[in-house]
Design an enzyme around this catalytic site. Structure first.
Site, PDB file in Angstrom:
ATOM      1  N   ALA A  67       0.867  -1.178   0.000  1.00  0.00           N
ATOM      2  CA  ALA A  67       0.000   0.000   0.000  1.00  0.00           C
ATOM      3  C   ALA A  67       0.904   1.228   0.000  1.00  0.00           C
ATOM      4  O   ALA A  67       2.065   1.152   0.406  1.00  0.00           O
ATOM      5  CB  ALA A  67      -0.855  -0.018   1.254  1.00  0.00           C
ATOM      6  N   GLY A 106       0.703  -4.979   0.915  1.00  0.00           N
ATOM      7  CA  GLY A 106      -0.472  -4.948   0.039  1.00  0.00           C
ATOM      8  C   GLY A 106      -0.204  -5.582  -1.318  1.00  0.00           C
ATOM      9  O   GLY A 106      -1.131  -6.094  -1.971  1.00  0.00           O
ATOM     10  N   GLU A 109      -0.705  -9.105  -0.710  1.00  0.00           N
ATOM     11  CA  GLU A 109      -2.142  -9.296  -0.423  1.00  0.00           C
ATOM     12  C   GLU A 109      -2.969  -9.240  -1.712  1.00  0.00           C
ATOM     13  O   GLU A 109      -3.917  -9.994  -1.885  1.00  0.00           O
ATOM     14  CB  GLU A 109      -2.616  -8.235   0.571  1.00  0.00           C
ATOM     15  N   GLU A 129       4.539  -5.510   7.375  1.00  0.00           N
ATOM     16  CA  GLU A 129       3.801  -4.481   8.126  1.00  0.00           C
ATOM     17  C   GLU A 129       4.299  -4.329   9.566  1.00  0.00           C
ATOM     18  O   GLU A 129       4.270  -3.237  10.130  1.00  0.00           O
ATOM     19  CB  GLU A 129       2.303  -4.803   8.136  1.00  0.00           C
TER      20      GLU A 129
HETATM   21  N1  COA Z   1       4.581   3.415  -0.076  1.00  0.00           N
HETATM   22  C1  COA Z   1       5.026   4.619  -0.472  1.00  0.00           C
HETATM   23  N2  COA Z   1       6.289   4.856  -0.843  1.00  0.00           N
HETATM   24  C2  COA Z   1       7.126   3.821  -0.817  1.00  0.00           C
HETATM   25  C3  COA Z   1       6.745   2.531  -0.424  1.00  0.00           C
HETATM   26  C4  COA Z   1       5.402   2.351  -0.043  1.00  0.00           C
HETATM   27  N3  COA Z   1       4.936   1.165   0.337  1.00  0.00           N
HETATM   28  N4  COA Z   1       7.812   1.717  -0.497  1.00  0.00           N
HETATM   29  C5  COA Z   1       8.835   2.463  -0.940  1.00  0.00           C
HETATM   30  N5  COA Z   1       8.420   3.732  -1.128  1.00  0.00           N
HETATM   31  C6  COA Z   1       9.203   4.850  -1.648  1.00  0.00           C
HETATM   32  C7  COA Z   1      10.294   5.279  -0.672  1.00  0.00           C
HETATM   33  O1  COA Z   1       9.779   6.210   0.261  1.00  0.00           O
HETATM   34  C8  COA Z   1      11.304   5.893  -1.599  1.00  0.00           C
HETATM   35  O2  COA Z   1      10.844   7.181  -1.924  1.00  0.00           O
HETATM   36  P1  COA Z   1      11.874   8.371  -2.175  1.00  0.00           P
HETATM   37  O3  COA Z   1      12.710   7.955  -3.340  1.00  0.00           O
HETATM   38  O4  COA Z   1      11.010   9.555  -2.413  1.00  0.00           O
HETATM   39  O5  COA Z   1      12.673   8.482  -0.908  1.00  0.00           O
HETATM   40  C9  COA Z   1      11.184   5.041  -2.874  1.00  0.00           C
HETATM   41  O6  COA Z   1       9.904   4.405  -2.780  1.00  0.00           O
HETATM   42  C10 COA Z   1      12.233   3.967  -2.997  1.00  0.00           C
HETATM   43  O7  COA Z   1      12.261   3.231  -1.781  1.00  0.00           O
HETATM   44  P2  COA Z   1      13.639   2.837  -1.090  1.00  0.00           P
HETATM   45  O8  COA Z   1      13.296   2.187   0.198  1.00  0.00           O
HETATM   46  O9  COA Z   1      14.533   4.014  -1.047  1.00  0.00           O
HETATM   47  O10 COA Z   1      14.217   1.788  -2.142  1.00  0.00           O
HETATM   48  P3  COA Z   1      14.900   0.390  -1.881  1.00  0.00           P
HETATM   49  O11 COA Z   1      15.140  -0.163  -3.235  1.00  0.00           O
HETATM   50  O12 COA Z   1      16.028   0.530  -0.940  1.00  0.00           O
HETATM   51  O13 COA Z   1      13.825  -0.522  -1.116  1.00  0.00           O
HETATM   52  C11 COA Z   1      11.697  -1.555  -0.693  1.00  0.00           C
HETATM   53  C12 COA Z   1      12.635  -0.895  -1.734  1.00  0.00           C
HETATM   54  C13 COA Z   1      10.390  -1.852  -1.365  1.00  0.00           C
HETATM   55  C14 COA Z   1      12.343  -2.840  -0.159  1.00  0.00           C
HETATM   56  C15 COA Z   1      11.489  -0.607   0.517  1.00  0.00           C
HETATM   57  O14 COA Z   1      11.122   0.664   0.025  1.00  0.00           O
HETATM   58  C16 COA Z   1      10.427  -1.039   1.473  1.00  0.00           C
HETATM   59  O15 COA Z   1      10.687  -1.860   2.336  1.00  0.00           O
HETATM   60  N6  COA Z   1       9.217  -0.458   1.350  1.00  0.00           N
HETATM   61  C17 COA Z   1       8.140  -0.661   2.298  1.00  0.00           C
HETATM   62  C18 COA Z   1       7.510  -2.007   2.162  1.00  0.00           C
HETATM   63  C19 COA Z   1       6.384  -2.125   3.167  1.00  0.00           C
HETATM   64  O16 COA Z   1       6.557  -1.980   4.348  1.00  0.00           O
HETATM   65  N7  COA Z   1       5.198  -2.396   2.661  1.00  0.00           N
HETATM   66  C20 COA Z   1       4.030  -2.500   3.471  1.00  0.00           C
HETATM   67  C21 COA Z   1       3.325  -1.192   3.473  1.00  0.00           C
HETATM   68  S1  COA Z   1       1.935  -1.193   4.548  1.00  0.00           S
END
Ligand code: COA
Length: 704
Positions: A67, A106, A109, A129
């Site tokens: 999400a 999400g 999911e 999460e």
């Molecule tokens: N929602 C909104 N923005 C998100 C996001 C999400 N679920 N996941 C990543 N982003 C954004 C980051 O804020 C970052 O934005 P920025 O460039 O403006 O700073 C960009 O996407 C890249 O993310 P980053 O973490 O810097 O890249 P990465 O390649 O190191 O890691 C992920 C990628 C997906 C592993 C990591 O971003 C992550 O763990 N995201 C969250 C996953 C999560 O918890 N999902 C459940 C949500 S309820």
């Protein structure tokens, strides 16, 4: 043939196969336009009688990261993820998700609401999460137990770590691991479904393998006890998974209620704050030039002590060729044995296999000549913390390396500006303050000296990305961000409390109960009381501090009580053991030092210990912010949660101050100023924000 397209979703038909493609960089977060686009593509596909299967694919390296975290604090805009999932799940034709890279939260999911899942061999699937203090709120707690069983589902959710495609296949979460290129394999999979006239297989209609037993729940909670400390979401997860043995509609309603509760939890607000703070901290805000730093293939590390060896290990872990240089033959041998030890420990812990360890070790070339650093893309000086020595090494490196190469100093105490001034090109000199062990600890303070230029900062950030560190940019100043707050704030107050009558054990216990990974006195003993003493001696060359300032720790150093390594420090340790045993001798030393200063000892409560140590951290944090050493309060939170053991679920000291309310914080600081004296002088920033009813977060947002 493409039939429709929005900014982020396109729909095309290929005979009987419809393909919905999401393209929402950088991570395909399921923001409102994505949900809307997929829902309308789905509607179109279903209305076409020629379509007999649907494939959901995404562009880019990541399937979907979940999400959109930005939307979590706002009212949901239709269609919600749950509504979209229902539409997919009830579709008349089978819907297949093709997963590459990561399917998280999400994203997974949504894939579970599809009827089949095929994953690339290197894909990973998880529900992280918990790292945001939340429970999966889009059917994850109901569909995952139906696919893999309740106990496994709880384990995945509590771990926050993704499964590999193979693990997901083995437990029935995915139906196929692609043997060829993912999209081709996914199309072939769909063609088979069409040829065999396979129905839509609805996850919601599957029976869960059995209810979650009390034993399974307790075992899983126990297994992840360390990482879930302080969180209330795990209990909500257990409750939600229990509801998965109810009819689906009821289970989903219970999940929705529990998920809404988790979104309100203080710790989930704190953890979301840290999520964005960590990503924002490593960005250059005041430099508006697009710089593409030089690719880093070769690095050189000068000085093969504990720090240098750890830094070399970190580079080798990242696939970089490293020259590890030390001019003392014995030092170099010792450094290489430390490096070997680092890799051996990684193998022992099951993080890497022996052949990977051998490969990484082979990347590190020992050298006794500084000139071997000449062809490095980046060089990190990690010699002994002595100003003249460091200046001499930096100036030699400056003459040796082409002017476009980054030269970094791993100093924790010295003035970066002064060190850089010893070179002819101070603009390319930056501080990289690693934390020990350097190949493990996430935090990297990037210190910009008065002359450090934008290219050097961009290159330093590139290093931090390469090494997978959490970077925070600090301006040069006494102890930068972290050590300044530790010395002038947190640890100093802990010492003061000892002088006033608290025991080391009471101080440590109170702060560990507050949530710190380890209390300050145990930290001192682990790192070595002499290390703190040396740091202060160096810092005092730049600015002094009036007595009493670490008189106890420095006395212990003078007495040869250097901490765990010498068998005694603030505590005593039995022959090489790690268990801290209270020592009456230390209490005697403290009483003596207190008496010399006319400090009357008294009984001090755990509440006072916590309040004074945490408030002093906040107070010095505010000063660091006022002086511009930290650019944002959120940067300070990142430093303290990723490098100094401040509990993540409280969001860092400055976020915690906001939670307490700055009016209350200001009032208590004034109270302690009257009781304890000058070093509690209120911070004008806190006073101003408190008077305006504002928070540090608002201060960050206003950028002033
Ligand atoms: N929602 C909104 N923005 C998100 C996001 C999400 N679920 N996941 C990543 N982003 C954004 C980051 O804020 C970052 O934005 P920025 O460039 O403006 O700073 C960009 O996407 C890249 O993310 P980053 O973490 O810097 O890249 P990465 O390649 O190191 O890691 C992920 C990628 C997906 C592993 C990591 O971003 C992550 O763990 N995201 C969250 C996953 C999560 O918890 N999902 C459940 C949500 S309820």
């Amino acid at each position: 043939m493409t039939i429709s397209r929005t900014d982020v979703v396109s729909y095309s038909a290929h005979g009987a196969l419809g393909v919905i493609e999401v393209n929402h960089p950088p991570v395909n977060a399921i923001a409102h336009p994505v949900r809307q686009g997929v829902a309308s593509a789905l509607e179109q596909a279903i209305a076409d009688p020629g379509i007999r299967a649907l494939l959901l694919v995404t562009a880019g390296p990541i399937f979907m990261a979940g999400a959109d975290i930005n939307e979590l604090a706002r009212p949901v805009m239709a269609p919600s993820l749950q509504e979209l999932q229902s539409a997919i799940e009830s579709a008349r034709v089978p819907v297949v998700a093709a997963i590459q890279g990561l399917a998280l939260g999400g994203g997974l999911e949504l894939a579970m609401a599809c009827h089949y899942r095929i994953a690339a061999p290197d894909a990973r699937l998880g529900l992280p999460e918990i790292t945001l203090g939340l429970i999966p709120g889009a059917g994850g707690t109901q569909r995952l137990p139906r696919l893999v069983g309740a106990a496994r589902a709880l384990d995945l959710m509590l771990s926050g770590k993704p499964w590999s495609a193979q693990e997901a296949y083995d437990c029935g979460l995915v139906d196929e691991v692609a043997g060829t290129e993912l999209r081709a394999a996914a199309r072939a999979f769909c063609e088979r479904l069409i040829a065999e006239n396979k129905p839509a297989r609805r996850t919601c209609a599957l029976r869960p393998s059995g209810p979650l037993s009390e034993t399974d729940a307790q075992q899983a909670l126990q297994k992840h006890a360390r990482s879930i400390k302080g969180l209330r979401a795990p209990a909500l997860m257990v409750e939600a998974i229990r509801a998965a043995s109810e009819p689906f509609e009821r289970g989903i309603a219970i999940e929705a209620e529990l998920s809404a509760k988790s979104l309100q939890l203080r710790e989930s607000v704190a953890l979301r704050h840290l999520f964005f703070a960590e990503r924002a901290a490593g960005k250059l805000r005041d430099v508006n030039v697009e710089i593409t730093p030089r690719a880093i293939r070769r690095a050189a590390v000068i000085g093969a002590g504990t720090m240098g060896s750890g830094i070399a290990t970190a580079f080798a872990d990242a696939g970089v060729q490293v020259t590890l240089t030390d001019n003392a033959e014995a030092g170099l041998r010792h450094g290489m044995s430390l490096v070997q030890g680092n890799f051996a420990a990684a193998v022992k812990r099951g993080r890497i296999d022996q052949s990977t360890a051998d490969e990484r070790l082979a990347r590190i070339m020992p050298s006794s000549s500084l000139s071997d650093a000449a062809d490095a893309d980046v060089v990190v000086e990690a010699v002994y913390e002595d100003s003249d020595l460091k200046k001499s090494v930096l100036s030699q490196l400056d003459q040796l390396l082409p002017a476009d190469r980054l030269i970094a100093s791993n100093t924790s105490t010295l003035s970066l500006t002064e060190l850089a001034a010893a070179t002819a090109h101070p603009g390319r000199v930056v501080g990289l303050h690693f934390f020990s062990p350097a190949h493990v600890m996430k935090l990297l303070e990037i210190v910009r000296g008065a002359s450090t230029n934008a290219d050097a900062l961009a290159a330093a950030l590139q290093v931090s990305r390469l090494l997978k560190k959490t970077a925070v940019i600090a301006k040069d100043g006494f102890g930068f961000i972290g050590n300044r707050m530790m010395q002038d704030g947190y640890f100093r107050e802990a010492e003061q409390l000892l002088l006033e009558g608290a025991t080391p054990e009471a101080v440590d216990r109170a702060l560990e109960e507050f949530g710190f990974a380890m209390g300050p006195q145990r930290v001192s003993d682990l790192g070595g009381t002499d290390v703190g003493t040396r740091v202060r001696q160096e810092l005092f060359k730049r600015a002094s501090r009036p007595d009493p300032y670490f008189v106890i720790a420095d006395r212990l150093t003078a007495l040869g009580r250097l901490g765990q390594k010498s068998g005694s420090g603030f505590y005593r340790y039995e022959s090489g053991g790690r268990q801290a045993i209270p020592d009456p001798e230390v209490e005697r030393v403290i009483r003596e030092l207190a008496a010399e200063r006319g400090i009357e000892q008294r009984k001090i409560t755990a509440a006072e210990i916590v309040e004074r140590c945490v408030l002093s951290l906040i107070l010095v944090g505010a000063r660091v912010l006022e002086e511009g050493v930290a650019a944002r309060a959120a940067d300070i939170d990142v430093v303290w949660t990723s490098g100094y053991g401040f509990p993540r679920y409280l969001g860092g000291p400055m976020f915690h101050a906001d939670t307490l309310g700055l009016r209350q914080v200001a009032e208590r600081i004034r109270y302690y100023q009257q009781r304890c004296g000058f070093y509690w002088t209120p911070s004008p920033l806190i006073e101003r924000l408190a008077a305006a009813g504002q928070s540090f977060q608002q201060h960050d947002e206003s950028g002033s």
